[in-house]
Enzyme design. Sequence first.
Site: not given
Ligand code: FES
Length: 138
Positions: A43, A111
Amino acid sequence: MPYSQKVLDRFDSVLNEPEKHAVGRFEPNDPNVATGMTGAPACGDVMRLQLKLDGNTIEDVKFKTYGCGSAIASSTLFVDMLKGKTIQEAKQIKDKDIAKALELPPIKLHCSVLAEESIHKAIEDWENKLARRQHNQL
Ligand code: FES
């Protein structure tokens, strides 16, 4: 995808009182500070964790996280988990512990992986600092 109440509570709390939750940074040149910085390839979010050590004990923790609610909640949780622990105890903290405590859904597990990796990188930085110190004393 709904966040758990635990994530929402931690996220709100850190937004309202960032200092209380150890948001910030220590002086990076302090010889007793170790830093771990990790990016999540999935992400692009980034977490920086700093440990302030007294010998082998983590006496204080600070972080800065640029990421989702789960990453920020994971950061506040590792602050609670790390303070007062030894380096050996900190090594036992796993992403699964963080994910379970925050009830993260499968899509948000990376995460908590980011949090575990930040802890490992900070410990690695500390061990490298110690090794350099010992080497320079020879
Ligand atoms: Fe990137 Fe949670 S979506 S660390």
